[in-house]
Design a protein around this motif. Sequence first.
Motif, PDB file in Angstrom:
ATOM      1  N   ALA A 166       3.406  36.603 -22.495  1.00  0.00           N
ATOM      2  CA  ALA A 166       4.306  36.240 -21.403  1.00  0.00           C
ATOM      3  C   ALA A 166       4.785  34.803 -21.562  1.00  0.00           C
ATOM      4  O   ALA A 166       5.961  34.501 -21.355  1.00  0.00           O
ATOM      5  CB  ALA A 166       3.600  36.415 -20.062  1.00  0.00           C
ATOM      6  N   LEU A 167       3.880  33.919 -21.968  1.00  0.00           N
ATOM      7  CA  LEU A 167       4.248  32.504 -22.075  1.00  0.00           C
ATOM      8  C   LEU A 167       5.173  32.241 -23.259  1.00  0.00           C
ATOM      9  O   LEU A 167       6.080  31.428 -23.175  1.00  0.00           O
ATOM     10  CB  LEU A 167       2.981  31.638 -22.209  1.00  0.00           C
ATOM     11  N   CYS A 168       4.940  32.911 -24.369  1.00  0.00           N
ATOM     12  CA  CYS A 168       5.710  32.621 -25.586  1.00  0.00           C
ATOM     13  C   CYS A 168       6.730  33.716 -25.884  1.00  0.00           C
ATOM     14  O   CYS A 168       7.103  33.919 -27.040  1.00  0.00           O
ATOM     15  CB  CYS A 168       4.789  32.471 -26.789  1.00  0.00           C
ATOM     16  N   TRP A 169       7.137  34.435 -24.860  1.00  0.00           N
ATOM     17  CA  TRP A 169       7.992  35.604 -25.071  1.00  0.00           C
ATOM     18  C   TRP A 169       9.244  35.276 -25.885  1.00  0.00           C
ATOM     19  O   TRP A 169       9.521  35.911 -26.906  1.00  0.00           O
ATOM     20  CB  TRP A 169       8.372  36.204 -23.716  1.00  0.00           C
ATOM     21  N   LYS A 170      10.021  34.299 -25.446  1.00  0.00           N
ATOM     22  CA  LYS A 170      11.264  33.945 -26.129  1.00  0.00           C
ATOM     23  C   LYS A 170      11.013  33.648 -27.601  1.00  0.00           C
ATOM     24  O   LYS A 170      11.678  34.169 -28.482  1.00  0.00           O
ATOM     25  CB  LYS A 170      11.869  32.662 -25.538  1.00  0.00           C
ATOM     26  N   GLU A 171      10.009  32.790 -27.814  1.00  0.00           N
ATOM     27  CA  GLU A 171       9.735  32.339 -29.174  1.00  0.00           C
ATOM     28  C   GLU A 171       9.282  33.504 -30.049  1.00  0.00           C
ATOM     29  O   GLU A 171       9.692  33.621 -31.207  1.00  0.00           O
ATOM     30  CB  GLU A 171       8.667  31.240 -29.155  1.00  0.00           C
ATOM     31  N   VAL A 173      10.016  36.721 -29.710  1.00  0.00           N
ATOM     32  CA  VAL A 173      11.097  37.676 -30.000  1.00  0.00           C
ATOM     33  C   VAL A 173      12.095  37.077 -30.996  1.00  0.00           C
ATOM     34  O   VAL A 173      12.494  37.728 -31.964  1.00  0.00           O
ATOM     35  CB  VAL A 173      11.807  38.094 -28.695  1.00  0.00           C
ATOM     36  N   PHE A 174      12.481  35.831 -30.777  1.00  0.00           N
ATOM     37  CA  PHE A 174      13.459  35.195 -31.672  1.00  0.00           C
ATOM     38  C   PHE A 174      12.873  35.118 -33.086  1.00  0.00           C
ATOM     39  O   PHE A 174      13.532  35.449 -34.078  1.00  0.00           O
ATOM     40  CB  PHE A 174      13.802  33.797 -31.154  1.00  0.00           C
ATOM     41  N   ALA A 176      10.573  36.991 -34.389  1.00  0.00           N
ATOM     42  CA  ALA A 176      10.443  38.315 -34.990  1.00  0.00           C
ATOM     43  C   ALA A 176      11.787  38.808 -35.499  1.00  0.00           C
ATOM     44  O   ALA A 176      11.879  39.407 -36.561  1.00  0.00           O
ATOM     45  CB  ALA A 176       9.874  39.299 -33.964  1.00  0.00           C
ATOM     46  N   LEU A 187      12.679  26.027 -33.331  1.00  0.00           N
ATOM     47  CA  LEU A 187      11.487  26.667 -32.773  1.00  0.00           C
ATOM     48  C   LEU A 187      10.336  26.556 -33.784  1.00  0.00           C
ATOM     49  O   LEU A 187      10.566  26.590 -34.990  1.00  0.00           O
ATOM     50  CB  LEU A 187      11.752  28.141 -32.469  1.00  0.00           C
ATOM     51  N   PRO A 188       9.106  26.445 -33.317  1.00  0.00           N
ATOM     52  CA  PRO A 188       7.957  26.328 -34.221  1.00  0.00           C
ATOM     53  C   PRO A 188       7.585  27.689 -34.804  1.00  0.00           C
ATOM     54  O   PRO A 188       6.608  28.319 -34.411  1.00  0.00           O
ATOM     55  CB  PRO A 188       6.849  25.799 -33.313  1.00  0.00           C
ATOM     56  N   VAL A 192       4.234  30.131 -34.317  1.00  0.00           N
ATOM     57  CA  VAL A 192       4.347  31.415 -33.616  1.00  0.00           C
ATOM     58  C   VAL A 192       3.828  32.553 -34.499  1.00  0.00           C
ATOM     59  O   VAL A 192       3.080  33.422 -34.041  1.00  0.00           O
ATOM     60  CB  VAL A 192       5.808  31.674 -33.193  1.00  0.00           C
ATOM     61  N   ARG A 233      15.216  48.639 -26.283  1.00  0.00           N
ATOM     62  CA  ARG A 233      15.047  47.214 -25.990  1.00  0.00           C
ATOM     63  C   ARG A 233      13.579  46.857 -26.126  1.00  0.00           C
ATOM     64  O   ARG A 233      12.703  47.643 -25.796  1.00  0.00           O
ATOM     65  CB  ARG A 233      15.572  46.878 -24.605  1.00  0.00           C
ATOM     66  N   PHE A 234      13.341  45.638 -26.610  1.00  0.00           N
ATOM     67  CA  PHE A 234      11.988  45.313 -27.025  1.00  0.00           C
ATOM     68  C   PHE A 234      10.987  45.303 -25.872  1.00  0.00           C
ATOM     69  O   PHE A 234       9.884  45.809 -26.011  1.00  0.00           O
ATOM     70  CB  PHE A 234      11.977  43.973 -27.762  1.00  0.00           C
ATOM     71  N   MET A 237      10.102  48.717 -25.128  1.00  0.00           N
ATOM     72  CA  MET A 237       9.292  49.269 -26.213  1.00  0.00           C
ATOM     73  C   MET A 237       7.833  48.872 -26.031  1.00  0.00           C
ATOM     74  O   MET A 237       6.919  49.686 -26.211  1.00  0.00           O
ATOM     75  CB  MET A 237       9.826  48.753 -27.551  1.00  0.00           C
TER      76      MET A 237
END
Lengths: 432, 257
Positions: A166-171, A173-174, A176, A187-188, A192, A233-234, A237
């Motif tokens: 939940a905390l790193c969701w954006k990072e 998905v991007f 991946a 982004l790190p 990640v 959508r991820f 999924m």
Amino acid sequence: MMEFDSTHLWMHFWAIATAATVSAGCALVGSFLVVRRLSLLGDAISHAVLPGIVLAVLAGGRPGGAGVFLGAVVAALVTVWLTNLLGTHAGLAEDAGAGVAFTTLFAIGVVLVSALASRVDIDPGCVLYGILELVPFDTVPILGLEVPRALLAAATVLVVLVVAAALCWKELVFTAFDPAAARAAGLPVGLVSAGLLVATSLATVASFEAVGAILVVAMLAVPAAAAELLVRRFHRMLLVAVALGVAGSIVGYLAAWHFNTNAAGMIAVVLGIEYLLAALWAPGDGIVARVVSRESLRWRVACEDRLASLWRAEEGDAAALAPRTLLDRLAQARLVFGGRIVPGRAGGLTDIGREEARVIVRSHRLWEAWLGRHVALPLDHLHPPAEWIEHHLGAEVRGRIAADLEGDEGDPHGRDIPPEEFPRRPAEPPAR
Amino acid sequence: MSTTSAGLEFHDVTVAYGRRPVLWNVDLTVPGACLFGIIGPNGAGKSTLLKAALGLVPLAGGEVRILGAPLEQVRGRVGYVPQRESVDWDFPVTVTDVVLMGTYARLGWLRRPGPRERSLAAECLDRVGLADVADRQIGRLSGGQQQRVFLARALAQQADVYFLDEPMAGVDARSQERIFRVLSDLRAEGRLVVIVHHDLRSVAEWFDAVALIDMRLVATGPVAEVLTPENLRRTYAGRLDVLDEIGRAVAEGGRTP
């Protein structure tokens, strides 16, 4: 089958709860692995933890205890690190690197278990297949409730995984989807990716006691792969994967109870069946959807060909072809039933049938004329492509083609192209 | 938009894969606010040069400055459009999801894209002409549409310098026209657009300046001055065997014959 007394029911409840929790965590992590095409990494990690467990037990850790858990996680991370090392420095492809690293570590574990059998109380069978049925016997008291140690470990890991995702969701998905662009955006990505590997190790190790080294791979990969077939959508999924994992665990355990067989194995079988069902029934791309779409097209083509053939007969060019194949006959029956063809042996077109047939023949001849004008094709090559395309032309494109052919009367064979719409005539009673 | 006089500078940049140099001693200054093409044959190191500027491959030597500063200081002002084949288009995300990724770095940790980001994404999609497929899964798009999704994502980064890697590869004529128009608009807004490109025919029509690359910088400057038959011959005539041989010797730690 076991008796239904309350102690037994509690045992089964704890075992099912453990399996479901383990499965949920695996499905969560597995979803990321599946979309990154890394499913087999779980395989590698789950095998490679064996030496870590053995060494931890040898160092005095209690099987199932925190020390052993830690040993397994360390071994998992060593595998990942070794895989990367082999990839970047020994020039081995990533999959080959993983293949070398995890088989070697697993083998070391097997050698250790056999060599130290007298000093280490580990059952290799338990490591490979897990013994879900024994999970309820190793408990710790929590608020007066005797909770299985394995469930406690799995639940802790699940909470950690959910919070981290939940905390790193954006990072996540991007990274991946497009690691290069994510890195360029600052982004790190390395961090990640490493985090995902740690998460995989945690989920794997937490699942270990319940389902063993081999079947945990099924929990990681199968629900996520099935979910990928079902939704587009991820985040959906992920939810579907978790739901499938949990459902598969419950159903699998109950089935194993019923058939009196190994629970972990049965859960993996049920997950496999879930995947099969998803592959069959997935909307759009599923096997059933594809067959239905292909067959419904064949059916439409048969009906339309039948109508067109009767139209050409009315035009006087050729005798109407009698329906020959089974499909033709069915199409004929359908068209008679639907009021397109007059019933009876001579059966000509009804008014509605004639309207529809005219549009098809119009499409056919428009396409022949268009090909004749724009594509260098000999005259006798025009008919087959038009037989195919006539079933796929709509009114708008027909209009555009007709406008393009303005001035050309008739098709390349010299026949008239029927008009898009007939002037309305007073309705005639259908000829009998 | 503030851009310094030099948008992008390479100072004696050498890039090596392993120990083997693939791009030798590039010294190149790109002015601000223009469409700049990096042109050259296959395997010339065009994409490598772009990745070197973005910090995606390590430099074996030299220095890159963007807007007069090292990359780390200006990352937020740099947008990147990778090659279309570099990602898996079956990934379960919609067009809007991908465009929103352009806002992630600016949002920082723990913050989700909100209404502001969503309206920005919608605006960017509109700019590239994809408003009507905003909710479609990315795998169901044509190649040209996929490329425009990538462009929209870069637009959502609201950068001052854009790097595009082969944005016209496998793209239909209509998408190509649309992409070039958007890029020209970016230039008109005072931004620098650097494009790795392979189609010589469209260079004169759209680009202001180019660099001809074949393992080293052959020539750079305004299109009319650089695209001479002599420069093109030097770029495309064939490999410089001497660079290949020395590169191999460096990689093996040996000596050339």
